[in-house]
Design an enzyme around this catalytic site. Sequence first.
Site, PDB file in Angstrom:
ATOM      1  N   ASP A 120       0.982  -1.199  -0.027  1.00 14.74           N
ATOM      2  CA  ASP A 120      -0.011   0.035  -0.123  1.00 14.74           C
ATOM      3  C   ASP A 120       0.861   1.221   0.152  1.00 14.74           C
ATOM      4  OD1 ASP A 120      -2.233  -1.566  -0.072  1.00 14.74           O
ATOM      5  OD2 ASP A 120      -2.439  -1.654   2.033  1.00 14.74           O
ATOM      6  N   SER A 134      -7.539   1.235  -5.941  1.00 10.91           N
ATOM      7  CA  SER A 134      -7.098   1.702  -7.309  1.00 10.91           C
ATOM      8  C   SER A 134      -8.469   1.692  -8.265  1.00 10.91           C
ATOM      9  CB  SER A 134      -6.046   1.555  -7.904  1.00 10.91           C
ATOM     10  OG  SER A 134      -4.865   1.956  -7.064  1.00 10.91           O
TER      11      SER A 134
END
Length: 298
Positions: A95, A131
Amino acid sequence: MFKFLLRPSLLFSKRTTKLKNLIQSKELEFIMEAHNGLSALIVQEAGFKGIWASGLSMSAQLGVRDCNEASWTQLLEVLEFMAERTTIPILMDGDTGFGNYNNARRLVRKLEERGIAGVCFEDKIFPKRNSLGDGAQELANIQEFSNKIKACKDYQRDKDFQIVARCESFIAGWGLENALERCEAYRKAGVDAVLIHSKKSDFTEIEQFLKAWNNRLPVVLVPTNYYKTPTEEFRKNNVSLAIWANHNLRASIKAMQDTSKQIFERQNLIGLDNIASVKEVFRLQNEKGLEVDDKKYL
């Protein structure tokens, strides 16, 4: 017991070198998603040379959202089981690094201690959002993220430990020039490879980036949305590594949904053919290894 359960540091260092070789390979290489010890072993047995420890998949199998609801220490425990059951390198989806440079470099040190071969950091703010979701994406300051990379490279003990910078310019809608600016800054900060991400269903913006980037540093792709693009296109554009990023998780969800629905509706197990045998579960757990040790030690 398997020798890799002993977890010698020499074995782990070889994993970092293996991942480095995959990323720097002149041939297109592939790694496959796993999210626990069992799925990691299955990926290895399928023949893959490496494992993608997906943040989406690890959080999903814990039943939480992919926005840093699972702490990095909770994910570290999952990764430890994955490394224990395999010998191929694992690249963690890290991340944003779970905070600033100090959080990220501490994560790197703990990954090294557990035999993880590398980590991928994305240039978004903490806590991140997935995303491929519909929400807006806020990207990190370029210099701040570059410093985070530099801090992690300075802090790693194993020179072959790999750090990949994931650029989210296309995801945020900021375009090609921003993507090139960011990836060049990350290259100068010492990153080992860049991962350029897109949620479009075609290869257009990724191809534009690859041509403009011109092999300055190895490039990693995640073709989850543009999966219809022939992999030969990746080869023609000198892509180093492609990640099949979440497909074992998605396959297992569908299988569990179908199995649970069938058993609930029929109230019996007749015709339930598309499941593994209990013996196969025992094999994957290495039950025979324990039987051998029982004879030796009990």
